[in-house]
Design a protein around this motif. Structure first.
Motif, short mmCIF file in Angstrom:
data_model
loop_
_atom_site.label_atom_id
_atom_site.label_comp_id
_atom_site.label_asym_id
_atom_site.label_seq_id
_atom_site.Cartn_x
_atom_site.Cartn_y
_atom_site.Cartn_z
N PRO A 257 41.99 33.01 44.49
CA PRO A 257 42.90 33.33 43.46
C PRO A 257 42.44 32.57 42.15
CG PRO A 257 43.67 32.58 45.42
CD PRO A 257 42.46 32.27 45.63
N HIS A 299 43.24 38.09 49.10
CA HIS A 299 42.42 38.14 47.72
C HIS A 299 40.87 38.72 48.07
CE1 HIS A 299 45.09 36.37 44.98
NE2 HIS A 299 45.70 35.67 46.26
N THR A 303 41.05 43.08 44.62
CA THR A 303 41.79 41.92 43.60
C THR A 303 40.93 41.51 42.52
OG1 THR A 303 41.60 40.26 45.30
CG2 THR A 303 43.63 41.81 45.24
#
Length: 425
Positions: A257, A299, A303
């Motif tokens: 992330p 993720h 993404t």
């Protein structure tokens, strides 16, 4: 101005007896062709806290729907495997006033089409471009933040852009950073994750922004380079991002992330000034690819790709599979990564596979970052002409000094390539 989006929508209400007004309607925006991004818009979305998204495909609007794993965002990259299928998104949320769980379904009014990949048309038309590894470890391996900032400040973007234009290159690929932890652009997400201040690892100068402005004078697009993993040669960065020091390995749901936040920040800042991304190191042998392709993880490759495309939905991405025969590496590739130690392969057509532009990327020197010359100029020109004539795209790495001046031998060779390609058009 061209209209970027058009509406493709059927709205159904499920799990609730609430009625939908035109004001509250949720619609898709974006064109329904493979490799494109579509998303959702609607006033009601602005009023919802923590909505959950699920995406489905079906061969008909009333048919059996198959859920697409790992797609949990309000946007989706339409893959070639979706061609011929309708798209549905289910949005669920808790209504604040009643605490009821509400579900809304949005269904496309037509199936996803295959058009090749119009987002790569400019790339194919460019034909030939150059790449620069502008990295601290290559230019000033000694020193720290002060030396790095002074180096980045010294890069003359106007002179560099003039050289690129004189050479006839159709685009530039440029590094944001690689393994040292130093970047040539500010990034608050990175600074925040490490607990450091501006200018300590990310340069104070926004070099890509200045490059975009300088290259725009000649209508030369910019592609940005980044690894698919955090920097591996900075111990402090590895510790803060919980990543293996001096070893390529899979990213985690802790540091992935952070990478996406960094990429999204840059993408949103540069907008349409960045036409593409080249992500290095998505190899099978180091588990980075298998982890990124694990759609059970929140993720993942979707993404990551959406973060890169956040500022420009039409930007193109590729994920490097390493040296070897030219091919697509992931379903999200818009063009092949094409890494080669020389030019020993040529396109049979524009497409390496459906929707994936054929692309070859090699170095002019005796190695990556090498100051010598591996090609005889006449031979290089012939190879470049062969690639471009067959609708492929070529990228040649050149070496510059700290100020952005291309080495004379490399400059002469790309001028020869550019001059001969111009004569063909």
């Amino acid at each position: 101005m061209k209209k970027r989006y058009w509406t493709l929508v059927v709205v159904l209400i499920v799990l609730s007896s609430c009625k939908t007004t035109e004001k509250d309607a949720i619609t898709f925006v974006g064109e329904l062709f493979a490799k494109n991004v579509i998303g959702l818009q609607g006033n009601i979305l602005k009023q919802i806290e923590k909505p959950e998204y699920s995406w489905y495909i079906s061969t008909s609007q009333s048919g059996e729907w198959k859920e697409l794993p790992g797609i949990w965002t309000n946007e989706i990259v339409l893959l070639t495997s979706y061609v011929g299928n309708f798209i549905k998104c289910e949005i669920t949320y808790i209504e604040p006033k009643s605490d009821k769980r509400i579900g809304v379904s949005v269904i496309s009014s037509q199936a996803v089409e295959y058009k090749g990949n119009p987002n790569t048309d400019w790339f194919k038309d460019a034909g030939f471009g150059i790449m620069v590894h502008y990295l601290k470890e290559a230019i000033i391996p000694e020193g720290g933040a002060e030396e790095w900032n002074r180096t980045v400040d010294s890069f003359n973007v106007d002179r560099f852009a003039r050289q690129v234009n004189e050479a006839g290159a159709g685009y530039v690929m440029f590094t944001l950073g690689q393994n040292s932890g130093y970047y040539c652009s500010p990034n608050k997400a990175f600074d925040r994750a490490l607990g450091i201040g501006p200018g300590e690892l990310c340069s104070k100068r926004d070099l890509p922004k200045d490059l975009i402005n300088a290259l725009n004078k000649y209508k030369i697009p910019l592609i940005l380079y980044l690894p698919s993993n955090p920097p591996i040669n900075n111990k402090n960065v590895s510790e803060k991002l919980r990543y293996a020091f001096q070893k390529d390995s899979a990213t985690s749901q802790f540091n992935q992330p952070i990478l996406e936040n960094m990429i999204e920040e840059w993408s949103l800042r540069y907008g349409e000034g960045v036409k593409g991304w080249w992500f290095d190191g998505l190899y099978s042998w180091n588990d980075i690819r298998s982890t990124r392709m694990d759609m059970s993880l929140k993720h993942n490759i979707s993404t990551h790709s959406l973060a890169a495309k956040s500022g420009n939905k039409k930007s193109i991405v590729t994920y490097n599979s390493g040296f070897g025969k030219i091919h697509g590496n992931t379903p999200y590739d818009d063009y092949t990564s094409g890494e080669k130690s020389t030019i020993d392969e040529y396109p049979l057509s524009r497409w390496a596979e459906d929707g994936v532009q054929w692309f070859l990327f090699t170095y002019l020197g005796e190695k990556w970052g090498g100051h010598g010359q591996q090609f005889i100029t006449d031979s290089l020109v012939n190879k470049a002409v062969n690639i471009v004539n067959n609708k492929g795209v070529l990228c040649l790495e050149v070496v510059t000094n700290a100020k952005g001046e291309i080495l004379p031998g490399h400059f002469d060779q790309i001028k020869a390539v550019g001059s001969n390609l111009r004569e063909l058009r």
